[in-house]
Design a protein around this motif. Structure first.
Motif, PDB file in Angstrom:
ATOM      1  N   MET A 175      32.132  76.936  23.482  1.00  0.00           N
ATOM      2  CA  MET A 175      32.399  75.953  24.526  1.00  0.00           C
ATOM      3  C   MET A 175      33.553  76.340  25.443  1.00  0.00           C
ATOM      4  N   GLU A 176      34.513  77.101  24.950  1.00  0.00           N
ATOM      5  CA  GLU A 176      35.691  77.413  25.767  1.00  0.00           C
ATOM      6  C   GLU A 176      35.334  78.112  27.076  1.00  0.00           C
ATOM      7  N   PRO A 177      34.514  79.190  27.057  1.00  0.00           N
ATOM      8  CA  PRO A 177      34.161  79.809  28.347  1.00  0.00           C
ATOM      9  C   PRO A 177      33.368  78.881  29.262  1.00  0.00           C
ATOM     10  N   ARG A 230      45.423  66.637  -0.522  1.00  0.00           N
ATOM     11  CA  ARG A 230      44.048  66.130  -0.630  1.00  0.00           C
ATOM     12  C   ARG A 230      43.747  65.071   0.440  1.00  0.00           C
ATOM     13  N   LEU A 231      44.158  65.374   1.651  1.00  0.00           N
ATOM     14  CA  LEU A 231      43.898  64.466   2.764  1.00  0.00           C
ATOM     15  C   LEU A 231      42.496  64.694   3.309  1.00  0.00           C
ATOM     16  N   SER A 232      41.883  63.629   3.797  1.00  0.00           N
ATOM     17  CA  SER A 232      40.602  63.771   4.480  1.00  0.00           C
ATOM     18  C   SER A 232      40.837  64.449   5.823  1.00  0.00           C
ATOM     19  N   ALA A 233      39.749  64.859   6.471  1.00  0.00           N
ATOM     20  CA  ALA A 233      39.879  65.548   7.758  1.00  0.00           C
ATOM     21  C   ALA A 233      40.596  64.663   8.772  1.00  0.00           C
ATOM     22  N   PHE A 234      40.230  63.388   8.810  1.00  0.00           N
ATOM     23  CA  PHE A 234      40.863  62.470   9.750  1.00  0.00           C
ATOM     24  C   PHE A 234      42.347  62.297   9.443  1.00  0.00           C
ATOM     25  N   GLU A 235      42.661  62.100   8.156  1.00  0.00           N
ATOM     26  CA  GLU A 235      44.063  61.923   7.774  1.00  0.00           C
ATOM     27  C   GLU A 235      44.874  63.188   8.031  1.00  0.00           C
ATOM     28  N   ALA A 236      44.268  64.371   7.808  1.00  0.00           N
ATOM     29  CA  ALA A 236      44.975  65.631   8.053  1.00  0.00           C
ATOM     30  C   ALA A 236      45.307  65.792   9.531  1.00  0.00           C
ATOM     31  N   VAL A 237      44.346  65.441  10.374  1.00  0.00           N
ATOM     32  CA  VAL A 237      44.580  65.543  11.815  1.00  0.00           C
ATOM     33  C   VAL A 237      45.647  64.556  12.252  1.00  0.00           C
ATOM     34  N   ARG A 238      45.550  63.323  11.769  1.00  0.00           N
ATOM     35  CA  ARG A 238      46.480  62.273  12.197  1.00  0.00           C
ATOM     36  C   ARG A 238      47.888  62.482  11.648  1.00  0.00           C
ATOM     37  N   GLY A 267      40.457  64.379  26.027  1.00  0.00           N
ATOM     38  CA  GLY A 267      40.879  65.775  25.951  1.00  0.00           C
ATOM     39  C   GLY A 267      41.422  66.139  24.581  1.00  0.00           C
ATOM     40  N   ILE A 268      42.287  65.279  24.033  1.00  0.00           N
ATOM     41  CA  ILE A 268      42.838  65.558  22.699  1.00  0.00           C
ATOM     42  C   ILE A 268      41.731  65.489  21.650  1.00  0.00           C
ATOM     43  N   GLY A 269      40.883  64.477  21.754  1.00  0.00           N
ATOM     44  CA  GLY A 269      39.787  64.355  20.788  1.00  0.00           C
ATOM     45  C   GLY A 269      38.848  65.552  20.822  1.00  0.00           C
ATOM     46  N   LEU A 270      38.460  65.950  22.029  1.00  0.00           N
ATOM     47  CA  LEU A 270      37.558  67.096  22.159  1.00  0.00           C
ATOM     48  C   LEU A 270      38.242  68.382  21.716  1.00  0.00           C
ATOM     49  N   GLY A 271      39.531  68.524  22.034  1.00  0.00           N
ATOM     50  CA  GLY A 271      40.270  69.712  21.612  1.00  0.00           C
ATOM     51  C   GLY A 271      40.354  69.823  20.104  1.00  0.00           C
ATOM     52  N   VAL A 272      40.565  68.700  19.420  1.00  0.00           N
ATOM     53  CA  VAL A 272      40.613  68.708  17.953  1.00  0.00           C
ATOM     54  C   VAL A 272      39.267  69.120  17.380  1.00  0.00           C
ATOM     55  N   VAL A 273      38.186  68.562  17.917  1.00  0.00           N
ATOM     56  CA  VAL A 273      36.842  68.894  17.423  1.00  0.00           C
ATOM     57  C   VAL A 273      36.545  70.380  17.619  1.00  0.00           C
ATOM     58  N   LEU A 274      36.852  70.915  18.798  1.00  0.00           N
ATOM     59  CA  LEU A 274      36.570  72.321  19.081  1.00  0.00           C
ATOM     60  C   LEU A 274      37.440  73.255  18.241  1.00  0.00           C
ATOM     61  N   ALA A 275      38.640  72.775  17.872  1.00  0.00           N
ATOM     62  CA  ALA A 275      39.509  73.599  17.035  1.00  0.00           C
ATOM     63  C   ALA A 275      39.036  73.612  15.585  1.00  0.00           C
ATOM     64  N   LEU A 276      38.589  72.456  15.095  1.00  0.00           N
ATOM     65  CA  LEU A 276      38.129  72.386  13.717  1.00  0.00           C
ATOM     66  C   LEU A 276      36.772  73.053  13.537  1.00  0.00           C
ATOM     67  N   LEU A 277      35.912  72.948  14.541  1.00  0.00           N
ATOM     68  CA  LEU A 277      34.607  73.622  14.508  1.00  0.00           C
ATOM     69  C   LEU A 277      34.726  74.906  15.318  1.00  0.00           C
ATOM     70  N   ILE A 297      43.785  69.669  29.215  1.00  0.00           N
ATOM     71  CA  ILE A 297      44.266  69.022  27.995  1.00  0.00           C
ATOM     72  C   ILE A 297      43.434  69.459  26.799  1.00  0.00           C
ATOM     73  N   THR A 298      42.124  69.557  26.984  1.00  0.00           N
ATOM     74  CA  THR A 298      41.244  69.999  25.896  1.00  0.00           C
ATOM     75  C   THR A 298      41.583  71.413  25.442  1.00  0.00           C
ATOM     76  N   LEU A 299      41.719  72.325  26.382  1.00  0.00           N
ATOM     77  CA  LEU A 299      41.969  73.730  26.036  1.00  0.00           C
ATOM     78  C   LEU A 299      43.345  73.920  25.407  1.00  0.00           C
ATOM     79  N   LEU A 300      44.360  73.235  25.944  1.00  0.00           N
ATOM     80  CA  LEU A 300      45.695  73.362  25.373  1.00  0.00           C
ATOM     81  C   LEU A 300      45.759  72.782  23.962  1.00  0.00           C
ATOM     82  N   THR A 301      45.054  71.672  23.736  1.00  0.00           N
ATOM     83  CA  THR A 301      45.007  71.089  22.391  1.00  0.00           C
ATOM     84  C   THR A 301      44.316  72.027  21.422  1.00  0.00           C
ATOM     85  N   ARG A 302      43.177  72.569  21.826  1.00  0.00           N
ATOM     86  CA  ARG A 302      42.447  73.492  20.946  1.00  0.00           C
ATOM     87  C   ARG A 302      43.279  74.727  20.619  1.00  0.00           C
ATOM     88  N   ASN A 303      43.885  75.324  21.631  1.00  0.00           N
ATOM     89  CA  ASN A 303      44.682  76.532  21.404  1.00  0.00           C
ATOM     90  C   ASN A 303      45.890  76.247  20.518  1.00  0.00           C
TER      91      ASN A 303
END
Length: 257
Positions: free
Chosen positions: A98-100, A163-171, A81-91, A140-146
């Motif tokens: 995907m949300e609806p 100058r963090l990478s996408a992964f480092e910025a998220v983490r 859920g957290i992983g998918l929420g992060v992906v949907l938020a960044l993209l 969990i996915t929707l709450l993470t994305r929002n």
């Protein structure tokens, strides 16, 4: 002075739950009397039956079976859920599409997917875990994305400056900034994953508390049904209260900072 105020604060925190519990017990007893003991067992009979069940080894085997499935379902719901929420938020374009779809999927009665789950996973642990994930993943996915989409721009600017990478910025930046929302999502996913696992045990299992409850329904064993329900309710309330206290503490600390 602190020694005088602290007991008063503790008393104010303890009294409301005690009063609520007493009111619920009185309502329960009233329903028992109103139904002429035919639909709901009394609180005393339920508690007595729960004590008997807890003294049997079979009951704890069922608890272990349900607990194992629930632990897997909750862990996978949180990670996915957290992983998918992060992906949907960044993209963002993908997230808006995907949300609806996720909301529509979540609104479907999961029991309608029972034949498909059985066809894929069969009877046993995988099917119960799948039912749990189907219930806990989407919130969990929707709450993470929002939470990420509503994040203050200063956090993302900070990540760019560093100058963090996408992964480092998220983490290092994004996830620490939304910890209160993550805990809130986990708290909701906790209850829903448990519900999903129990439904899975009712339809796609030969062991566990859900399976035992269904068997008790077939035998008309009202005391056992109510005792299992009481056990699950106490577990859910205590766990949810702990997570809610954790969420409040994190929000209070974040506000203080």
């Amino acid at each position: 002075m602190p020694s005088q105020t602290l007991p008063g604060e503790a008393l104010r925190n303890i009294v409301p739950p005690i009063v609520l519990a007493l009111v619920l017990i009185l309502c329960w007893q009233g329903l028992h009397l109103a139904t002429a003991s035919g639909a709901i067992s009394s609180p005393a009979a339920t508690l007595a039956r729960l004590v008997v069940l807890m003294g049997s080894g079979r009951f704890w085997l069922d608890v272990a079976e349900t607990g194992t499935a629930f632990a897997w379902a909750l862990a996978l719901s949180i990670v996915l859920g957290i992983g998918l929420g992060v992906v949907l938020a960044l993209l963002r374009p993908v997230g808006e599409v995907m949300e609806p779809i996720l909301v529509t999927f979540y609104s479907l009665p999961k029991v309608t997917l029972y034949p498909l789950v059985l066809l894929i996973f069969g009877l046993g642990m995988p099917a119960k875990v799948a039912f749990g994930i189907m219930h806990g993943l989407v919130p969990i996915t929707l709450l993470t994305r929002n939470a990420i989409t509503q994040l203050k721009p200063v956090y993302l600017r900070t990540a760019k400056v560093m100058r963090l990478s996408a992964f480092e910025a998220v983490r290092s930046v994004v996830l620490p900034a939304i910890i209160p929302e993550l805990v809130a999502g986990i708290r909701i996913g906790f209850s829903l994953s448990l519900l999903g696992v129990l439904i899975g045990e009712m339809f796609a299992s030969k062991r566990g508390l859900g399976f035992t409850a269904v068997n008790a329904m077939g035998l008309g064993d009202l005391d056992t049904i109510m005792a299992i329900g009481l056990f699950l309710a106490l577990f859910a309330v205590l766990a949810n209260s702990g997570l809610l206290s954790l969420e409040r503490a994190i929000r209070h600390r974040s506000a203080g900072r």
